[in-house]
Design a protein around this motif. Structure first.
Motif, PDB file in Angstrom:
ATOM      1  N   ASN A 147       0.842  -1.187   0.000  1.00  6.59           N
ATOM      2  CA  ASN A 147       0.000   0.000   0.000  1.00  6.59           C
ATOM      3  C   ASN A 147       0.880   1.241   0.000  1.00  6.59           C
ATOM      4  O   ASN A 147       2.009   1.207   0.476  1.00  6.59           O
ATOM      5  CB  ASN A 147      -0.903  -0.019   1.243  1.00  6.59           C
ATOM      6  N   LYS A 175      -0.936   0.685   6.543  1.00  8.25           N
ATOM      7  CA  LYS A 175      -2.118  -0.091   6.172  1.00  8.25           C
ATOM      8  C   LYS A 175      -1.741  -1.506   5.751  1.00  8.25           C
ATOM      9  O   LYS A 175      -2.492  -2.451   5.996  1.00  8.25           O
ATOM     10  CB  LYS A 175      -2.877   0.611   5.048  1.00  8.25           C
ATOM     11  N   ASP A 204      -6.719  -5.982   6.409  1.00 11.78           N
ATOM     12  CA  ASP A 204      -8.138  -6.099   6.774  1.00 11.78           C
ATOM     13  C   ASP A 204      -8.459  -7.492   7.312  1.00 11.78           C
ATOM     14  O   ASP A 204      -9.360  -7.656   8.132  1.00 11.78           O
ATOM     15  CB  ASP A 204      -9.018  -5.798   5.551  1.00 11.78           C
ATOM     16  N   ASP A 220     -12.898   5.067   4.029  1.00 11.57           N
ATOM     17  CA  ASP A 220     -11.876   4.337   3.279  1.00 11.57           C
ATOM     18  C   ASP A 220     -11.094   5.323   2.425  1.00 11.57           C
ATOM     19  O   ASP A 220     -11.656   5.980   1.542  1.00 11.57           O
ATOM     20  CB  ASP A 220     -12.507   3.276   2.387  1.00 11.57           C
TER      21      ASP A 220
END
Length: 313
Positions: free
Chosen positions: A147, A152, A157, A310
């Motif tokens: 990323n 991140k 996730d 987001d």
């Protein structure tokens, strides 16, 4: 970080941006660019600290048993690779061009040349060491899936974080404080422009005549910036556009043009033709970078949602 610690938390990204905006309104009232010298030093320490944490976290993640699979292959489409290359050049121009703005501001007080050279050498040394060490270590661990914000990538996730919580927490704090410092430094140019029109130079900086417009204008400016940041949470795409349209001309075209215009070197000299070549080449790079950056912005348009939590990279 907030979503990792509190998956069911009710706070949204725009609410955090609003909190930071309130802090920035207070900090924006610092008197002048010169008064930020201690904040600039703190910003340097924070930048080095963040880089040290990120590089260490990436090395730890890459050597751990939970290391992510790595794929270093490029996009099979030649056109996509070319557009991505020019977008990347534009982003790099934005990163390294950031040092120009405060240095232009610093030239208002003589002697300009010595201070600018020292400032730019320091700026580019720190930028090179920090950006490239984080980029190289992040790409080594995550490959083409890395990323633009390595934090991140270290907090995927799905699955556990790839770095200790204390390291990630410190990195987030460093980033927040660093962004406050950056916001203060780069807002000074806008403040100078606004206050040249609104202030009365015959009265003191803290006189009622100058203080009230200053409070109102700086607060409104920060509120506007905070609102735009909350409404349009995307970073990488706009950095490419700003780099191509703003920083490539500012860094590579305008200085050569001004030199040829001011000193008027003969057309038979090497200096003239080197400057002209740089102008021509980087005009082409700027045009291609603008096109590729705007193209990426259009392609990512379907990911944009107003006041989204987001961030689009």
């Amino acid at each position: 970080m907030y979503e990792n610690l509190s998956p069911n938390g009710s706070l949204k990204l725009y609410e955090f941006i609003a909190m930071v905006t309130v802090v920035m309104i207070v900090l924006s009232q610092l008197p002048s660019f010169h008064s930020l010298r201690h904040i600039n030093f703190a910003s340097l320490i924070l930048c080095l600290g963040y880089t040290f944490l990120m590089v260490g976290a990436c090395i730890n993640a890459g050597l751990s048993k939970n290391a992510p699979p790595r794929d270093y292959s490029l996009d099979p489409s030649v056109s996509s690779r070319v557009f991505s290359a020019f977008t990347s050049i534009s982003i790099i121009a934005a990163i390294f061009g950031n040092g120009i703005l405060p240095e232009i501001q610093a030239t208002l007080a003589p002697p300009a040349t010595g201070k600018m050279v020292k400032g730019l050498l320091m700026c580019y040394t720190v930028a090179f060491l920090t950006f490239y060490s984080a980029a190289v270590s992040g790409y080594w661990v995550f490959g083409n899936k890395s990323n633009s914000n390595i934090l991140k990538s270290l907090m995927p996730d799905e699955g556990p974080s790839l770095a200790p919580t204390i390291v990630l927490g410190l990195a987030v704090v460093f980033v927040l404080l660093q962004l406050l410092a950056i916001g203060l430094v780069y807002s000074q140019v806008a403040y100078e422009i606004m206050e040249k029109q609104s202030a009365d130079v015959k009265q003191g900086m803290f006189s009622k005549r100058n203080l009230i417009p200053r409070l109102i204008l700086r607060s409104l400016y920060v509120i506007f910036c905070g609102f735009m940041a909350a409404m349009l949470p995307f970073f990488g795409d706009i950095s490419g556009v700003v780099g191509a349209i703003g920083f490539i001309p500012l860094d590579f075209i305008l200085p050569m043009l001004l030199y040829n215009t001011t000193y008027k070197p003969s057309r038979s000299t090497l200096t003239y033709w080197i400057n002209l070549s740089i102008i021509v080449v980087f005009t082409g790079v700027g045009i291609m970078g603008s096109f590729s950056s705007i193209r990426k912005l259009v392609l990512d348009a379907n990911k944009f949602k107003l006041f989204s939590s987001d961030v689009v990279d």
